[in-house]
Motif scaffolding. Structure first.
Motif, mmCIF file in Angstrom:
data_model
loop_
_atom_site.group_PDB
_atom_site.id
_atom_site.type_symbol
_atom_site.label_atom_id
_atom_site.label_comp_id
_atom_site.label_asym_id
_atom_site.label_seq_id
_atom_site.Cartn_x
_atom_site.Cartn_y
_atom_site.Cartn_z
ATOM 1 N N UNK A 1 3.051 -4.615 3.089
ATOM 2 C CA UNK A 1 4.143 -3.530 2.962
ATOM 3 C C UNK A 1 3.412 -2.197 2.760
ATOM 4 N N UNK A 2 3.781 -1.290 3.829
ATOM 5 C CA UNK A 2 2.950 0.171 3.528
ATOM 6 C C UNK A 2 4.153 1.067 3.480
ATOM 7 N N UNK A 3 4.152 1.876 2.414
ATOM 8 C CA UNK A 3 5.071 2.963 2.410
ATOM 9 C C UNK A 3 4.676 4.375 2.546
ATOM 10 N N UNK A 4 4.658 4.952 3.869
ATOM 11 C CA UNK A 4 4.003 6.319 4.243
ATOM 12 C C UNK A 4 2.288 6.135 3.502
ATOM 13 N N UNK A 5 1.675 5.371 3.805
ATOM 14 C CA UNK A 5 0.247 5.468 3.550
ATOM 15 C C UNK A 5 -0.622 6.494 3.806
ATOM 16 N N UNK A 6 -0.118 7.202 5.041
ATOM 17 C CA UNK A 6 -1.015 8.104 5.401
ATOM 18 C C UNK A 6 -0.771 9.592 5.093
ATOM 19 N N UNK A 7 0.535 9.787 4.459
ATOM 20 C CA UNK A 7 1.115 11.179 4.432
ATOM 21 C C UNK A 7 0.322 12.083 3.469
ATOM 22 N N UNK A 8 -0.638 11.476 2.652
ATOM 23 C CA UNK A 8 -1.524 12.343 1.871
ATOM 24 C C UNK A 8 -2.655 12.948 2.447
ATOM 25 N N UNK A 9 -2.918 12.392 3.657
ATOM 26 C CA UNK A 9 -4.041 12.643 4.434
ATOM 27 C C UNK A 9 -3.911 13.964 5.299
ATOM 28 N N UNK A 10 -4.912 14.820 5.783
ATOM 29 C CA UNK A 10 -4.706 15.913 6.445
ATOM 30 C C UNK A 10 -4.506 15.207 7.767
ATOM 31 N N UNK A 11 -4.152 16.178 8.891
ATOM 32 C CA UNK A 11 -3.693 15.888 9.944
ATOM 33 C C UNK A 11 -4.751 15.185 10.708
ATOM 34 N N UNK B 1 -11.407 7.497 2.664
ATOM 35 C CA UNK B 1 -12.006 6.736 1.906
ATOM 36 C C UNK B 1 -11.376 5.812 0.975
ATOM 37 N N UNK B 2 -10.601 6.777 0.063
ATOM 38 C CA UNK B 2 -9.668 6.281 -0.847
ATOM 39 C C UNK B 2 -8.637 5.383 -0.456
ATOM 40 N N UNK B 3 -7.964 5.900 0.843
ATOM 41 C CA UNK B 3 -6.912 4.843 1.339
ATOM 42 C C UNK B 3 -7.553 3.574 1.792
ATOM 43 N N UNK B 4 -8.902 3.644 2.404
ATOM 44 C CA UNK B 4 -9.297 2.435 2.733
ATOM 45 C C UNK B 4 -9.373 1.410 1.537
ATOM 46 N N UNK B 5 -9.871 2.009 0.347
ATOM 47 C CA UNK B 5 -10.071 1.088 -0.866
ATOM 48 C C UNK B 5 -8.775 0.518 -1.248
ATOM 49 N N UNK B 6 -7.681 1.438 -1.443
ATOM 50 C CA UNK B 6 -6.283 0.874 -1.450
ATOM 51 C C UNK B 6 -6.084 -0.341 -0.303
ATOM 52 N N UNK C 1 0.930 -0.996 -0.043
ATOM 53 C CA UNK C 1 0.024 -0.128 -0.023
ATOM 54 C C UNK C 1 0.962 1.117 -0.070
ATOM 55 N N UNK C 2 0.505 2.043 -0.892
ATOM 56 C CA UNK C 2 1.412 3.244 -1.215
ATOM 57 C C UNK C 2 0.797 4.432 -0.630
ATOM 58 N N UNK C 3 1.625 5.473 -0.671
ATOM 59 C CA UNK C 3 1.261 6.920 -0.538
ATOM 60 C C UNK C 3 -0.032 7.310 -1.363
ATOM 61 N N UNK C 4 0.311 7.182 -2.612
ATOM 62 C CA UNK C 4 -0.634 7.643 -3.682
ATOM 63 C C UNK C 4 -1.260 6.283 -3.897
ATOM 64 N N UNK C 5 -2.636 6.237 -3.706
ATOM 65 C CA UNK C 5 -3.355 4.913 -3.620
ATOM 66 C C UNK C 5 -3.267 4.036 -4.870
ATOM 67 N N UNK C 6 -3.040 4.736 -6.173
ATOM 68 C CA UNK C 6 -3.049 4.273 -7.266
ATOM 69 C C UNK C 6 -4.294 3.398 -7.639
ATOM 70 N N UNK C 7 -5.310 4.208 -7.264
ATOM 71 C CA UNK C 7 -6.495 3.355 -7.775
ATOM 72 C C UNK C 7 -6.969 3.612 -9.087
ATOM 73 N N UNK C 8 -7.676 2.894 -9.884
ATOM 74 C CA UNK C 8 -8.246 3.057 -11.224
ATOM 75 C C UNK C 8 -9.348 3.904 -10.983
ATOM 76 N N UNK C 9 -9.387 5.146 -11.705
ATOM 77 C CA UNK C 9 -10.309 6.016 -11.510
ATOM 78 C C UNK C 9 -11.511 5.859 -12.316
#
Ligand SMILES: Nc1ncnc2c1ncn2[C@@H]1O[C@H](COP(=O)(O)OP(=O)(O)O)[C@@H](O)[C@H]1O
Ligand SMILES: [Mg+2]
Length: 371
Positions: free
Chosen positions: A158-168, A140-145, A82-90
């Motif tokens: 494996x999770x690489x900074x999965x939360x750093x795109x979210x607000x505090x 919600x997007x992070x949850x989908x990822x 799981x990455x920081x940018x969720x890489x979902x298919x839009x």
């Protein structure tokens, strides 16, 4: 089995002079939540990518379970990332995003459905299954990822900074949710972050890294209470540990720590250790956390000329805590106080008292812990 073994793992990128990961040697237990933490560029992602099979290993061996995976392709390692940018298919629905990997693996339709629904329940996103990623909030997007990772039922997350795109605020919520998710699933997780609060709150164990090298491995408490070097002492904890440079001297049976303007009498428990290690009359760094420093107005303190003191040049109100920044001609300290009973104001001259049971001594040259 999701236990991991890193045997003297090194990574040097082509054309680079330095190792980006240098002699990483560690075993991770099955089901453990391990956090890799360190400043940007210290090699966290590189290590994770070697474990994932996305980056070649220059030297050493990595095991997942009993299998050496150096030459195993990423898709055969039974891991989910799981990455920081969720890489979902839009253009796909949430349902299809979660199902995507399972369809690729040609699972039966009803099996896919069961897994997607189960993951959606765990993550509480059942109501969003027909929406597209664009209609969802960041959390919600992070949850989908995460859902996409969960349905693969990997041995290791494996999770690489999965939360750093979210607000505090959302970051704090998702932090809790990831911890709960780990408690539900009990899967080995290697979590990368530069945020020491995430590391402290989420990890069963933390690995602190700097310049590709492990600085310390331990539980959050061990790392906080017994940092093995100055870097760890400064990196873990808010505010960072206070450090005062001085010299060690004995006077009779007393052990004294002296700076130019102050003298502190240290506990005799440290005496034998310091003298035995040859630190008498030598420079030393004394470390103390903000919560083990108390300040009182100067007139109420010791009258000794060489008592530790200074002036409060800043009060930082944090809500449950207040931080007092104390400055004198030699150094600056940050002390924690209870905001309800804070005995001093900005501009006050203060006397400073350290809890000597809770000081740390470091060698100023090697920056390593002495005791
Ligand atoms: N593809 C690459 N080629 C060359 N150097 C790289 C590459 N990726 C990362 N590095 C270097 O390796 C070091 C570690 O990077 P990285 O693992 O991304 O650190 P972190 O994830 O801790 O921020 C950095 O000095 C970075 O510049
Ligand atoms: Mg990184």
């Amino acid at each position: 089995m999701g236990n991991l073994k890193f045997l003297h793992v090194k990574k040097k990128y082509p054309g680079e002079r330095r190792f980006s990961v240098d002699d990483f040697h560690l075993e991770v237990n099955d089901g453990e939540f391990l956090v890799l933490v360190g400043p940007s560029g210290c090699g966290k992602s590189t290590l994770l990518r070697m474990l994932a099979g996305l980056e070649e290993i220059t030297e050493g061996e990595i095991y997942i379970g009993d299998r050496m995976v150096n030459y195993v392709s990423s898709k055969d390692r039974n891991i989910a990332m799981v990455f920081q940018n969720y890489a979902l298919y839009p253009h796909l629905s949430v349902y299809e995003n979660i199902a995507f990997g399972l369809r690729m693996r040609k699972l039966a339709k009803h099996e896919i459905h069961e897994k997607v629904i189960r993951a959606a329940k765990v993550l509480e996103i059942e109501a969003n299954l027909n929406k597209r990623p664009g209609q969802l909030s960041g959390g919600q997007r992070q949850r989908v990822a995460l859902g996409r990772a969960i349905v693969r039922e990997p041995d290791v997350f494996l999770m690489d900074e999965p939360l750093s795109n979210l607000d505090a605020k959302l970051r704090v919520l998702m932090r809790e949710e990831l911890t709960k998710l780990h408690r539900k699933l009990h899967r080995t997780t290697v979590y990368v972050t530069h945020d020491q609060i995430e590391a402290m709150t989420m990890g069963n164990r933390i690995v602190v890294m700097k310049d590709g090298v492990i600085q310390q491995v331990g539980t959050p408490r061990e790392i906080y209470r017994t940092p093995l070097n100055v870097f760890v002492a400064g990196f873990i904890g808010t505010p960072p540990m206070n450090l005062i440079s001085g010299t060690i001297r004995t006077e009779g049976k007393c052990l004294l720590f002296e700076t130019r303007r102050c003298t502190l009498q240290l506990g005799s428990d440290k005496l034998g250790l310091l003298l035995g290690s040859g630190y008498s009359s030598r420079n030393i760094l004394l470390g103390v956390r903000a919560e083990y420093i108390s300040c009182v107005p100067a007139e109420e303190g010791e009258s000794s000329e060489r008592a530790l003191g200074g002036r409060v040049d800043l009060l930082e109100f944090m809500g449950s805590d207040i931080f007092l920044h104390v400055q004198n001609e030699e150094f600056r300290l940050i002390a924690r106080a209870d905001p309800i009973h804070c005995p001093v104001s900005e501009g006050d001259a203060v006397h400073v008292k350290l809890d000597l049971e809770n000081i740390h001594l470091f060698d100023p040259k090697t920056e390593e812990r002495i005791c």
